[in-house]
Write a protein that holds these residues in place. Structure first.
Motif, short mmCIF file in Angstrom:
data_model
loop_
_atom_site.label_atom_id
_atom_site.label_comp_id
_atom_site.label_asym_id
_atom_site.label_seq_id
_atom_site.Cartn_x
_atom_site.Cartn_y
_atom_site.Cartn_z
N THR A 181 0.74 -1.20 -0.13
CA THR A 181 -0.09 0.14 -0.10
C THR A 181 0.83 1.44 -0.11
O THR A 181 0.53 2.22 -0.89
CB THR A 181 -0.88 0.13 1.16
N HIS B 111 -1.81 3.82 -2.36
CA HIS B 111 -3.38 3.81 -2.71
C HIS B 111 -3.80 2.77 -1.48
O HIS B 111 -2.81 1.64 -1.08
CB HIS B 111 -3.73 3.06 -3.91
N ALA B 112 -4.98 2.79 -0.87
CA ALA B 112 -5.40 2.10 0.10
C ALA B 112 -5.56 0.95 -0.17
O ALA B 112 -6.03 0.45 -1.21
CB ALA B 112 -6.55 2.90 0.96
N TYR B 113 -5.33 -0.12 0.90
CA TYR B 113 -5.58 -1.59 0.83
C TYR B 113 -5.08 -2.18 -0.62
O TYR B 113 -6.03 -2.60 -1.22
CB TYR B 113 -7.05 -1.58 1.07
N TRP C 198 -11.65 -3.71 -0.70
CA TRP C 198 -12.62 -3.32 -2.01
C TRP C 198 -13.64 -4.47 -2.25
O TRP C 198 -14.69 -3.92 -2.67
CB TRP C 198 -11.91 -2.94 -3.11
N THR D 103 -20.64 0.52 -1.99
CA THR D 103 -20.18 1.26 -3.27
C THR D 103 -20.93 0.21 -4.11
O THR D 103 -21.18 -0.80 -4.03
CB THR D 103 -18.79 1.16 -3.55
N PRO E 202 -7.71 -0.11 -5.99
CA PRO E 202 -7.10 0.44 -5.03
C PRO E 202 -6.82 1.99 -5.55
O PRO E 202 -6.76 2.85 -4.68
CB PRO E 202 -5.87 -0.22 -4.64
N GLN F 4 -8.33 3.80 -7.31
CA GLN F 4 -9.68 4.66 -7.24
C GLN F 4 -10.19 5.34 -5.73
O GLN F 4 -11.07 5.81 -5.74
CB GLN F 4 -10.92 3.94 -7.79
N ASP F 5 -9.19 5.12 -4.99
CA ASP F 5 -9.61 5.41 -3.80
C ASP F 5 -9.84 6.94 -3.57
O ASP F 5 -10.63 7.36 -2.83
CB ASP F 5 -8.20 4.99 -2.74
N LEU G 141 -13.50 8.22 -3.60
CA LEU G 141 -14.50 7.77 -2.40
C LEU G 141 -15.39 9.13 -2.14
O LEU G 141 -16.55 8.98 -2.01
CB LEU G 141 -13.73 7.15 -1.40
N ASN H 271 -11.13 8.01 4.01
CA ASN H 271 -10.03 6.85 4.67
C ASN H 271 -9.16 7.63 5.53
O ASN H 271 -8.58 8.54 4.85
CB ASN H 271 -9.84 6.05 3.39
#
Length: 296
Positions: free
Chosen positions: A111, A116-118, A126, A135, A141, A143-144, A147, A155
């Motif tokens: 990460t 990018h998250a997760y 996701w 969602t 990831p 595309q975090d 959000l 996040n």
């Protein structure tokens, strides 16, 4: 040959024969006596005796037999910040008055490297975000950052620095992250914080109450209103009552204490709540309204 000579030879022969008979009998009887314990078993009996001896002896547990080809993976332990100082902390994705902000433990190596998250392929964040209804499609990831604008979600993490896993963090720095989360809630004022993992909620609880929650006190889902985060009480009419707290399961691939179906069941009520809150806000609106840009 004279008669006297013949008689002498006959007596000598009789005497030697008796001695030989004694010598022949005594060893034979001795051998039979000694051989008796070991000569009574046939091949099949010997197999049975061997089997009996094996069953009587304590068997060695299979788990104690070492296999050099399968080495046990060493457990993680605390790692100082210098170990991963080459990795950058993950940027928070926050905006004013979101429906919810997800709170993870800290960025993993993958990460942090990708930013990018997760981002680790084994992480189910996701997937669960989509299957629960948070969602309407499964995001990637990278595309975090979408959000807040698309789903009114954000996040952050309780600890900023990256590590291989949560075991490389100390309990102290986990607890020290709690007041930082409180301040973020006061600044951005989300309706809710979704705690992604039991260990994170234990750290927050430990900071507030000086101990971990008991088994009776801990439960998945919505927490009591007194546990709201970032509460600003008695500040005029605009007093912020804090973000409600929803505790859900970790999405890490290392967290295998719950089955996938059990995790989905815990996540589902939160996804339904997110959908209802977006509807109540008429989001996304027909006018194409978008929230303020997330913090960078």
């Amino acid at each position: 040959m004279s008669e006297t000579r013949f008689r002498d030879m006959l007596q000598q022969y009789a005497h030697e024969g008796s001695q030989n008979s004694v010598n022949a009998i005594v060893p034979t009887r001795t051998l039979r006596t000694r051989a008796r314990p070991t000569s009574v078993a046939t091949d099949s009996q010997r197999g049975e005796t061997k089997h009996s001896d094996q069953s009587a002896a304590p068997s060695k547990p299979k788990s104690t037999i070492s296999n050099p080809s399968k080495k046990r993976k060493a457990s993680s332990k605390y790692a100082p910040p210098s170990k991963y100082q080459h990795l950058s902390p993950l940027t928070d994705i926050l905006a004013p008055e979101l429906i919810a902000v997800f709170v993870g433990t800290n960025p993993g190596i993958r990460t942090a490297a990708q930013g990018h998250a997760y981002a680790h392929p084994s992480n189910q964040f996701w997937k669960l975000l989509h299957s629960s209804g948070c969602t309407d499609e499964r995001l990637r990831p990278e595309q975090d950052v979408e959000l807040p604008a698309r789903y009114l979600l954000g996040n952050t993490n309780i600890v900023e620095r990256p590590t291989k896993d949560a075991a490389e963090l100390s309990k102290a720095e986990m607890s020290d992250g709690a007041p930082v989360l409180e301040e973020k809630c006061r600044k951005w004022r989300p309706e809710c914080v979704c705690i992604v993992g039991k260990g994170i909620w234990e750290a927050i609880f430990r900071h507030r109450h000086g101990r971990n929650p008991t088994k009776a006190e801990f439960h998945w889902g919505w927490q009591d209103e007194k546990e709201n985060m970032g509460r600003i009480a008695d500040i005029g009419e605009d007093g912020y009552q804090g973000a409600k707290v929803f505790v859900t399961t970790s999405t890490s691939g290392l967290a295998a204490s719950l089955k996938p179906a059990e995790k989905e069941a815990i996540w589902k009520p939160f996804g339904e709540w997110c959908k209802e809150r977006r509807i109540s806000r008429n989001w996304p609106s027909s006018k194409g309204q978008t929230p303020n840009q997330p913090e960078v």
